[in-house]
Design a protein around this motif. Sequence first.
Motif: not given
Ligand code: ADP
Length: 501
Positions: A397, A460, A400, A438, A425, A450, A444-445, A456-457
Amino acid sequence: MTQCYSMTGPLSEKSSSSYLSSNFGDGFLSDAVGQHAIVSVTDPKGKITYVNDKFVDISGYSRQELIGQNHRLLKSATHPPEFYRDLWKTIANGRTWHGEIRNLNKDGEPYWVKATIIPLLNDQGKPTKYLSIRTDITEVKAAESLKQQQSSLDLFDHQVYLLWPDSLEVFYANRVARERSSSLEMERSGYVPGLLAEGVTKADFEALLSPILSGERNSTTYYADVPLPGGKTFPAEITAQMIHPQEEKKRVFLSVRDISARRKVEKAKSEFIATISHELRTPLTSIIGGLGLIKTSLLNEQMGTVNRLVEISAKNAVRLKKLIDDILDIEKLEAGKMRIHIRKFDLAQVIRDSVTEISGFQAEKNVSVKTFGTTTPVMITGDSERLQQVMANLLSNALKFSHEGGLIEVRLEDEGENVRVSIKDWGDGIEDHAQSSIFEKFVQSDMADTRSAGGSGLGLTIAKEIVEKHGGSIWFDSEYGTGTTFHVTLKRCAVPLANNI
Ligand code: ADP
């Protein structure tokens, strides 16, 4: 035989009449009682020989229909046979019976009476007549049962109203309804909750409720935006049901449930399906295309191109596998089947392995990863594979959402009984409005950003579950536009939560 004259004891035929006439003059007491109460007299076998006007009124039968009948005519199914047996045993033995009886009138409508039945005894102490004096307590009973019903309605965690079917006026609103409706509206006479739902008029409300008002159906459900005090609204599922409590008039039971959380999940789910289809298609297209080109390249013996294409195909296959693994993990979590296998391992090694795991993608974006505190072993107990999954997800993440040429810092710190891993980051950060959700699944934010970043959201949601199953915690600090730091604390000796091993 000596008899007692009190109204709670038996009466002797001779002495009672002399008592009445000497104290009140003929008929005075019986007139007074007759005006206040429902009075009847039966012979020793229970055959009715006298009824006053109040008896006629409440029973709905004419005097002619009643005389010569037994009180069984009015009997309801409410009381068990022992109740009547006890009543008869008491009065046949010359004692007075007191109690509450539920009767049915000629139309089958119930009414409650508080009754005193006094046997009139002859000189041998045998009953020659029974005198019944009753008061109508139907309303008291209805109020009692309403009160009982109402206190149980207060336990509901959503709005509940009771309405009269003919006027659709509210006569009771439970605790949540009272809190959520403005007091002004509640006090307004003729208040109808349907009117409060946006765009619903009283006629609409009647039309919505018509299946239950006409008896066609027992309950009906509709959806509306219901306003709150202060002008906001919430999406509600409104269910109306016709109920007919034993002692009371029919009423409409209206429950108003807030379905905003359900709507949010539905929306997130459909966005998830859109993302997933996109996510599955993109790498597959690339793999198919790559493999097709490999075939052609092999023919042309262009080995440099072959290597590059194999690399792209492999990366896309990894991305696809991660997505499928996430879906399988979510399934496991929901079924309560995700197990944590506890053993002693080196967390520093796990972090180094996670960094290696994402290195292929890292180079692509020219992002550097710096680690702190991972050169010496940090032994903890837990599920090393699952924790590596968490670290790799947080790292991927961070990668990304990092900008081209950015930096990620990974810190492993000793906190006494706990260890903490922080992954920082300097990417886009998480918008304020998205921060609270989140960790929810499918969330997904920002869809546009994203989507371009992939994912996939689910990552986390899975990470949080794994960390919490170790008795640890996960959270983040993020400022939109500045960057994000995810923190994970774990106990050195993991205390797995029940059901985990
Ligand atoms: P995904 O597989 O879509 O990344 P996650 O559950 O890991 O799903 O993350 C959910 C959402 O949280 C992400 O789509 C993103 O919008 C936000 N997110 C997670 N980590 C970060 C990060 N380090 N910086 C910015 N946004 C983040």
